[in-house]
Design a protein around this motif. Structure first.
Motif, short mmCIF file in Angstrom:
data_model
loop_
_atom_site.label_atom_id
_atom_site.label_comp_id
_atom_site.label_asym_id
_atom_site.label_seq_id
_atom_site.Cartn_x
_atom_site.Cartn_y
_atom_site.Cartn_z
N PRO A 33 0.84 -1.21 0.00
CA PRO A 33 0.00 0.00 0.00
C PRO A 33 0.87 1.25 0.00
N MET A 34 0.41 2.30 -0.68
CA MET A 34 1.10 3.59 -0.67
C MET A 34 0.38 4.48 0.33
N VAL A 35 1.12 4.94 1.35
CA VAL A 35 0.51 5.70 2.44
C VAL A 35 1.12 7.10 2.49
N VAL A 36 0.26 8.12 2.48
CA VAL A 36 0.69 9.51 2.60
C VAL A 36 -0.10 10.15 3.74
N ASP A 37 0.62 10.69 4.71
CA ASP A 37 -0.02 11.32 5.87
C ASP A 37 -1.03 10.39 6.53
N GLY A 38 -0.66 9.11 6.62
CA GLY A 38 -1.51 8.15 7.30
C GLY A 38 -2.69 7.65 6.48
N GLU A 39 -2.80 8.09 5.24
CA GLU A 39 -3.94 7.68 4.40
C GLU A 39 -3.45 6.86 3.22
N ILE A 40 -4.14 5.75 2.95
CA ILE A 40 -3.79 4.91 1.81
C ILE A 40 -4.30 5.59 0.54
N ILE A 41 -3.36 5.92 -0.36
CA ILE A 41 -3.76 6.61 -1.59
C ILE A 41 -3.61 5.73 -2.82
N GLY A 42 -3.13 4.50 -2.63
CA GLY A 42 -2.96 3.62 -3.77
C GLY A 42 -2.14 2.40 -3.37
N ALA A 43 -1.66 1.67 -4.36
CA ALA A 43 -0.83 0.50 -4.10
C ALA A 43 0.12 0.32 -5.27
N ILE A 44 1.22 -0.37 -5.01
CA ILE A 44 2.22 -0.58 -6.05
C ILE A 44 2.67 -2.04 -6.04
N SER A 45 2.97 -2.56 -7.21
CA SER A 45 3.46 -3.93 -7.33
C SER A 45 4.85 -3.94 -7.96
N THR A 46 5.66 -4.91 -7.53
CA THR A 46 6.93 -5.19 -8.22
C THR A 46 6.91 -6.67 -8.60
N PHE A 47 7.58 -6.98 -9.71
CA PHE A 47 7.54 -8.34 -10.23
C PHE A 47 8.97 -8.84 -10.49
N ARG A 48 9.22 -10.12 -10.15
CA ARG A 48 10.50 -10.76 -10.43
C ARG A 48 10.24 -12.11 -11.08
N ASP A 49 10.97 -12.36 -12.14
CA ASP A 49 10.86 -13.65 -12.82
C ASP A 49 11.27 -14.75 -11.84
N LYS A 50 10.39 -15.71 -11.61
CA LYS A 50 10.68 -16.76 -10.62
C LYS A 50 11.90 -17.58 -11.04
N THR A 51 12.11 -17.76 -12.35
CA THR A 51 13.27 -18.52 -12.83
C THR A 51 14.57 -17.83 -12.41
N GLU A 52 14.59 -16.48 -12.54
CA GLU A 52 15.79 -15.74 -12.14
C GLU A 52 16.02 -15.85 -10.64
N VAL A 53 14.95 -15.78 -9.86
CA VAL A 53 15.07 -15.90 -8.41
C VAL A 53 15.61 -17.28 -8.04
N LYS A 54 15.11 -18.32 -8.74
CA LYS A 54 15.59 -19.67 -8.48
C LYS A 54 17.07 -19.79 -8.79
N MET A 55 17.52 -19.17 -9.89
CA MET A 55 18.94 -19.21 -10.26
C MET A 55 19.79 -18.52 -9.20
N LEU A 56 19.31 -17.38 -8.69
CA LEU A 56 20.03 -16.68 -7.62
C LEU A 56 20.13 -17.55 -6.38
#
Length: 203
Positions: A33-56
């Motif tokens: 969640p994105m929080v500004v002054d204690g209020e939720i104003i939106g949300a953000i996602s990040t994505f990682r290729d599971k294959t790359e994570v497995k290789m790491l």
């Protein structure tokens, strides 16, 4: 449709490292969640290729195996220093000379044996450290006399080889853990462009 960002906005709770399918591509998603002054104003996602994570993860496993093997080698060396210190304190100089000559001779013989067969220094050092780890675990470990690995043409395969060798040897150590006779042999060979590795054990 399966973004779940709306749910994150509604709940205010982050969802971390969640597996998600994007039309057949498996990814790990973080949703916050994105929080500004204690209020939720939106949300953000990040994505990682599971294959790359497995290789790491596999790379980290290889590094951990290397560190564990080096730790065993350092532990073996410290034990030898304690014996030397004890013999010095006892002024048993004849036994001290015999002991030092024996461990130096054994070390040089093992180093020469491995170095003649494994031409890549990192892999040779890794195998030497695994031999030390085997001794710490009271396991008899051999590198097969007919083993031979030349210097690789591509340096980037060295880490992959360390990971694979580490996994093979650790599996063998696990297999013999409850055996009356604990013995492991690693055989590595190269035939033109084909690289072969296998192990045998008494487990």
């Amino acid at each position: 449709p399966n973004t779940r960002l709306i749910q994150v906005i509604a709940s205010g709770e982050a969802e971390l490292n969640q597996e998600q399918d994007f039309y057949g591509l498996s990814v790990l998603t973080n949703r916050l969640p994105m929080v500004v002054d204690g209020e939720i104003i939106g949300a953000i996602s990040t994505f990682r290729d599971k294959t790359e994570v497995k290789m790491l993860a596999e790379q980290l496993t290889g590094v951990r195996d290397y560190v564990d093997a080096l730790r065993a080698q350092a532990h073996e060396f410290m034990n030898q220093l304690h014996v030397i210190l004890g013999l010095v304190n006892l002024e048993s100089y004849k036994q001290l000379a015999t002991y030092i000559n024996r461990i130096v001779s054994e070390h040089e013989a093992e180093l020469s044996f491995v170095a003649k067969r494994i031409r890549e220094p990192v892999i040779a050092g890794f195998i030497l450290s695994k031999l030390s780890l085997a001794r710490e675990k009271n396991i008899i470990m051999h590198l097969a006399a007919e083993s031979y690995i030349p210097q690789p043409k591509q340096e980037n395969i060295v880490h992959e080889m360390v990971t694979i060798i580490g996994n093979l040897v650790e599996n063998a150590f696990d297999a013999v853990a409850n055996s009356d006779h604990k013995e492991v042999e690693l055989h590595m060979y190269c035939d033109e462009e084909f690289l072969g590795r296998h192990e045998s054990d008494t487990g």
